[in-house]
Design a protein around this motif. Structure first.
Motif, PDB file in Angstrom:
ATOM      1  N   ILE A  42      10.903  -1.743  -2.769  1.00 61.44           N
ATOM      2  CA  ILE A  42       9.386  -2.434  -2.698  1.00 61.44           C
ATOM      3  C   ILE A  42       8.948  -2.367  -1.424  1.00 61.44           C
ATOM      4  O   ILE A  42       8.044  -1.501  -0.777  1.00 61.44           O
ATOM      5  CB  ILE A  42       8.177  -2.570  -3.457  1.00 61.44           C
ATOM      6  N   SER A  43       9.700  -3.604  -0.742  1.00 61.55           N
ATOM      7  CA  SER A  43       9.341  -4.054   0.602  1.00 61.55           C
ATOM      8  C   SER A  43       9.952  -2.730   2.028  1.00 61.55           C
ATOM      9  O   SER A  43       9.043  -2.212   2.811  1.00 61.55           O
ATOM     10  CB  SER A  43      10.812  -4.883   1.149  1.00 61.55           C
ATOM     11  N   LEU A  44      11.615  -1.846   1.427  1.00 61.23           N
ATOM     12  CA  LEU A  44      11.418  -0.508   2.422  1.00 61.23           C
ATOM     13  C   LEU A  44      10.422   0.331   2.167  1.00 61.23           C
ATOM     14  O   LEU A  44      10.621   1.338   3.516  1.00 61.23           O
ATOM     15  CB  LEU A  44      13.123  -0.026   2.004  1.00 61.23           C
ATOM     16  N   VAL A  45       9.751   0.513   0.866  1.00 61.00           N
ATOM     17  CA  VAL A  45       8.952   1.840   1.135  1.00 61.00           C
ATOM     18  C   VAL A  45       7.171   1.562   2.492  1.00 61.00           C
ATOM     19  O   VAL A  45       7.337   2.066   3.146  1.00 61.00           O
ATOM     20  CB  VAL A  45       8.751   2.404  -0.447  1.00 61.00           C
ATOM     21  N   GLN A  46       7.088   0.145   1.601  1.00 63.87           N
ATOM     22  CA  GLN A  46       5.850  -0.473   2.665  1.00 63.87           C
ATOM     23  C   GLN A  46       6.360  -0.368   4.193  1.00 63.87           C
ATOM     24  O   GLN A  46       5.166  -0.106   4.878  1.00 63.87           O
ATOM     25  CB  GLN A  46       5.475  -1.815   2.171  1.00 63.87           C
ATOM     26  N   PHE A  47       6.938  -0.152   4.716  1.00 60.97           N
ATOM     27  CA  PHE A  47       7.712   0.569   6.048  1.00 60.97           C
ATOM     28  C   PHE A  47       7.441   1.353   6.721  1.00 60.97           C
ATOM     29  O   PHE A  47       6.908   2.107   7.526  1.00 60.97           O
ATOM     30  CB  PHE A  47       8.496  -0.118   6.521  1.00 60.97           C
ATOM     31  N   ILE A  48       6.377   2.372   5.603  1.00 60.01           N
ATOM     32  CA  ILE A  48       6.225   3.712   6.433  1.00 60.01           C
ATOM     33  C   ILE A  48       4.546   3.507   6.679  1.00 60.01           C
ATOM     34  O   ILE A  48       4.301   4.058   7.584  1.00 60.01           O
ATOM     35  CB  ILE A  48       5.518   4.532   4.489  1.00 60.01           C
ATOM     36  N   GLU A  49       4.142   2.323   6.143  1.00 60.90           N
ATOM     37  CA  GLU A  49       2.323   2.261   7.129  1.00 60.90           C
ATOM     38  C   GLU A  49       2.736   1.654   8.514  1.00 60.90           C
ATOM     39  O   GLU A  49       1.265   1.268   8.843  1.00 60.90           O
ATOM     40  CB  GLU A  49       2.159   1.517   5.996  1.00 60.90           C
ATOM     41  N   ALA A  50       3.762   1.459   8.558  1.00 60.31           N
ATOM     42  CA  ALA A  50       3.674   0.755  10.012  1.00 60.31           C
ATOM     43  C   ALA A  50       3.799   1.306  11.124  1.00 60.31           C
ATOM     44  O   ALA A  50       3.348   2.478  10.535  1.00 60.31           O
ATOM     45  CB  ALA A  50       5.281   0.035  10.096  1.00 60.31           C
ATOM     46  N   PRO A  51       2.985   0.219  12.282  1.00 57.99           N
ATOM     47  CA  PRO A  51       2.096   0.731  12.743  1.00 57.99           C
ATOM     48  C   PRO A  51       3.016   1.890  14.060  1.00 57.99           C
ATOM     49  O   PRO A  51       2.428   2.515  14.844  1.00 57.99           O
ATOM     50  CB  PRO A  51       0.601  -0.337  13.678  1.00 57.99           C
ATOM     51  N   GLN A  52       4.091   1.261  14.288  1.00 62.07           N
ATOM     52  CA  GLN A  52       5.034   1.182  15.082  1.00 62.07           C
ATOM     53  C   GLN A  52       6.166   3.122  14.773  1.00 62.07           C
ATOM     54  O   GLN A  52       6.599   2.832  13.492  1.00 62.07           O
ATOM     55  CB  GLN A  52       5.887   0.407  15.371  1.00 62.07           C
ATOM     56  N   ARG A  53       5.634   4.060  15.415  1.00 63.00           N
ATOM     57  CA  ARG A  53       6.192   4.755  15.579  1.00 63.00           C
ATOM     58  C   ARG A  53       8.201   4.809  14.846  1.00 63.00           C
ATOM     59  O   ARG A  53       7.894   5.935  14.348  1.00 63.00           O
ATOM     60  CB  ARG A  53       5.821   6.399  16.316  1.00 63.00           C
TER      61      ARG A  53
END
Length: 823
Positions: free
Chosen positions: A470-481
């Motif tokens: 779940i934590s890894l999937v959340q990085f899809i929303e990271a603002p840094q490209r």
């Protein structure tokens, strides 16, 4: 002593003052400058040259010492009587008495005449003088220095060096070349004269000649610079001239220059390497050896300086490999230092050279992994600051992307490897507790480890046991490209092994699916991130109806369709990520065809509304894009499977009164326009009929493809025309009309994958139900052998089908009729 004048000897004897071997007539100009004539007593009777060391025999005759000694030696060797070479009278003694007075007189005479000649040379070395006078003056200076090196101070005191330098600006090539040659002779082994050359812009002027078209001037210039480079003062001066070292490096590695020029340039660079600034310039211009030598052999301060500079260089891949082999171990040792400056310099240098696959492997073999892992995980005293941990993570990401076998290299105190559960857990912990920059690099490490078939399973197991999905999937929303892209690429690598877990996370209410789709559909040129994002979505379980329904409900499929059409129409092009992006889009679209039977019917409605069958048929012709063709054929198989359910059966007219009482008088109504295979009203758009879409010929053509997966998908789509629930005889006829019978048999005969062989056996059995085909095939031993092989070695279902096929061609007796009669 009586000294008589012999003007006849003047022209032929001047050179004797400086060169016993004689001199050319060009120097006669200076002969006329004698303030005194040449006296007979100055001339050796043997050499006819002015004497330097006059000696007198017992008979009073005077000769040059070297000449008379040679005469005596020849007499002894030839066993002749010792006689005076002038009088030819025998000598009782060979004793030689120095004529000191004569020698002093000659030296005084030389000095007076040389002063006159120097004055003449000074006057001739001006831009207004005739070319011949300038050349003769330069030759005079050369001869003066060559005959007696001590005369170089005379040239210096006469202030001739600046005058010679001025001649470098002459319009005459001969003068410029001779001036360069003269300066080389004047400064050779004379540090004082070299110091004068360091003044003003003389060195810069000489460097300019290195780029001249005239090879003679270039050769003389590099020879002069080689001589000047022996002075440490001038090393700095030469290096400070813009472009000097770049040109010398080019000359030293040239294949077109003559060997002497190349050698001189190389030796000049060796001398210039005494200055660290020059070493840095050489490194910038591709000559790394001096820098690496200092890195390996210099003082601790020098090693630190060179490592720091190496970390700032931009190197090509071949050079990176060379540096890794030469200095990799030294840099790794420096990285282990307790001095933070040394560690930082070493890490930055290793970062530069680790970015190439080959150099990364060299560093792995040199032992870079254990200290890197230690630096990343160490906390407390002597730990790296976070900015340097980021560099360590970058190096680790670089070396991991090399594809090395990382499950065999111990990196921890208990022989853990990079893919050990403990190490992966530590990496995941760092990802969740550091800043975006280092998180991005750590994601790249995991991307590298999951890109290898030998290590991906260990990483997957460790991620599952950590509960970090779940934590890894959340990085899809990271603002840094960069961070977002790295996380998406990792999830894409994990999707074949963790598809259900990832799908479950994306289907949640946190919005990651929407974020992923926004990345895919960004209205910019196609990027690596977009290709990875659509690849991730494409690789998720295609039969997960819940995920497909969510994408449908959010109206995203329409956008995917639009994007595919734009690409096919040429509106989006030019990106190197175009192919994986298109492949991903097509695979995502194909998801809809796996959900056609869902109760709501929204998937079927979407396919009809956008005529997806037509789009997939068009994509069959995407030559060179195997995955697009394969997925499109699979989608058409799914659509064609639904055709028999979507075909509208004809409505028969209600029979009249007479027909109801006298059915024998009625004839069945003739209905035209029905589909031969589906026995109803078909269309490509509404019922996805392959016949109506003219897809059969295109699918048959793909049976000759060189990719087994494309062949299998195409054969599966064609097999829907032979499936239960359709008119199989007409399906066979359709294939026959499309010249598809032989290609199907060819697939059976060729050595293919097991799944393709199973598919081919099924299709062949259906074809052999047609008697004409069975009769024709029964005489082909190759087909019989292929079916027997499938009957003997296939799985249970394939063996059953192969048995039926063999019965069609009478290879196995059919006992069903006999058993029926016995019953």
């Amino acid at each position: 002593m009586t000294i008589g004048c012999n003007l006849n000897l003047m022209a032929g004897s001047w050179d004797g003052n400086y060169d016993p071997g004689g001199q050319s007539d060009d120097s006669l100009h200076f002969d006329r400058l004698h303030i005194e004539p040449i006296y007979d007593a100055f001339i050796c009777p043997l050499t006819k040259q002015v004497m330097r060391d006059p000696v007198t025999l017992e008979n009073g005759q005077t000769f040059e010492r070297e000449a008379i000694e040679k005469w005596f030696r020849e007499c002894r060797e030839s066993r002749r009587r010792l006689v005076c070479p002038l009088t030819l009278r025998e000598l009782r003694s060979t004793e030689l008495n120095p004529s000191i007075a004569l020698r002093n007189t000659i030296e005084e005479w030389k000095a007076r005449n040389e002063a006159a000649q120097l004055d003449m040379a000074r006057k001739s070395l001006s831009m207004g003088s005739p070319e011949n006078d300038i050349l003769q003056s330069l030759k005079f200076v050369q001869q003066l220095c060559l005959n007696n090196p001590s005369n170089k101070h005379v040239i210096r005191n006469a202030e001739l060096i600046p005058s010679i330098v001025v001649m470098l600006k002459s319009s005459s090539r001969l003068v410029r070349s001779k001036a360069l040659e003269t300066l080389r002779i004047v400064v050779e082994d004379d540090s004082d004269n070299k110091e004068i050359m360091a003044e003003g812009d003389t060195v810069r002027m000489i460097v300019k000649f290195l780029s001249h078209d005239q090879s003679k001037e270039r050769e003389e210039a590099v020879s002069l610079l080689h001589e000047l480079s022996k002075s440490e003062l001038l090393c700095e001066k030469i290096g400070s001239v813009n472009g000097a070292i770049l040109i010398l490096v080019g000359m030293a590695s040239s294949n077109s220059e003559n060997l002497l020029t190349v050698e001189k340039a190389d030796k000049t660079l060796e001398n210039l390497a005494k200055c660290e600034n020059n070493v840095r310039q050489m490194a910038e211009n591709g000559r790394l050896h001096p820098l690496l030598t200092l890195l390996l052999e210099g003082t601790p301060e020098t090693k630190l300086s060179m490592a720091a500079f190496l970390g700032e260089l931009v190197l090509n891949n071949d050079v990176k490999v060379f540096v890794a082999r030469t200095a990799g171990s030294s840099l790794i040792n420096l990285m282990k230092s307790t001095n933070m400056q040394s560690r930082e310099a070493a890490l930055k240098a290793l970062n530069q050279i680790s970015s190439d696959e080959s150099s990364a492997k060299v560093l792995i073999e040199a032992g870079v992994l254990p200290p890197l892992v230690k630096d990343l995980f160490t906390v407390g005293s002597n730990h790296l600051p976070m900015r340097l941990k980021e560099v360590s993570a970058t190096i680790l990401a670089n070396v991991v992307s090399s594809g090395y076998d990382f499950d065999t290299i111990p990196v921890g105190p208990d022989n853990q490897t990079l893919v050990s559960e403990e190490i992966i857990h530590n990496l995941l912990h760092l990802i969740s507790n550091t800043g975006p920059a280092i998180e991005c690099r750590l994601f790249q490490v995991l991307v590298g480890l999951t890109s290898s078939p030998t290590t991906v399973s260990n990483v997957v197991s460790a991620i599952k046991s950590s509960g970090a999905t779940i934590s890894l999937v959340q990085f899809i929303e990271a603002p840094q490209r960069d961070l977002r892209m790295a996380s998406i690429k990792l999830l894409q690598n994990l999707s074949p092994y963790m598809g259900q877990e990832l799908t479950g996370c994306l289907r949640g209410t946190s919005g990651q699916l929407g974020s992923l789709i926004r990345v895919i559909l960004e209205n910019i040129a196609i990027t690596e991130e977009q290709a990875a994002a659509v690849g991730l979505l494409a690789d998720l379980p295609e039969r997960d109806v819940g995920l497909t329904r969510q994408i449908l409900n959010e109206g995203e499929f329409e956008l995917f369709i639009s994007r595919v059409i734009r690409i096919r129409q040429g509106e989006m092009r030019g990106s190197r990520f175009m192919t994986p992006y298109l492949e991903g889009l097509v695979k995502v679209l194909a998801r809809i065809t796996f959900a056609l039977s869902e109760e709501s019917g929204s998937a079927c409605a979407l396919c009809r509304e956008h005529n997806l069958a037509s789009l997939f048929i068009d994509l069959l012709q995407a030559n060179g894009l195997d995955n697009v063709q394969m997925v499109s054929a699979t989608a058409l198989e799914n659509l064609s499977q639904e055709s028999k359910n979507l075909t509208k059966l004809p409505e028969l007219p209600t029979p009249g009164f007479c027909v109801s009482f006298f059915p024998c008088f009625s004839k069945p109504p003739v209905i035209t326009g029905l589909c031969r295979v589906h026995r109803g009203m078909c269309s490509m758009k509404e019922s996805f009929c392959l016949l109506e879409g003219h897809a059969v010929e295109k699918l048959v053509a793909l049976l000759d493809h060189n990719n087994d997966q494309v062949i299998e998908a195409s054969l599966a789509a064609l097999s829907t025309l032979l499936d239960d629930g359709v008119d199989i005889e007409q399906g066979v006829q359709v294939l026959m009309d499309a010249e598809g019978i032989k290609p199907v048999f060819d697939v059976l005969l060729e050595k293919r994958t097991e799944s393709l062989k199973r598919r081919a056996v099924w299709a062949v059995e259906r074809l052999l139900r047609t008697d004409d085909i069975a009769y024709e095939v029964s005489g082909d031993p190759n087909i019989g052998l292929a079916l027997v092989d499938a009957f003997q070695h296939g799985d249970y279902r394939t063996r059953q089908i192969a048995e039926r096929a063999l019965k069609h061609v009478d290879k196995i007796p059919n006992f069903s009729g006999i058993f029926a009669n016995m019953g």
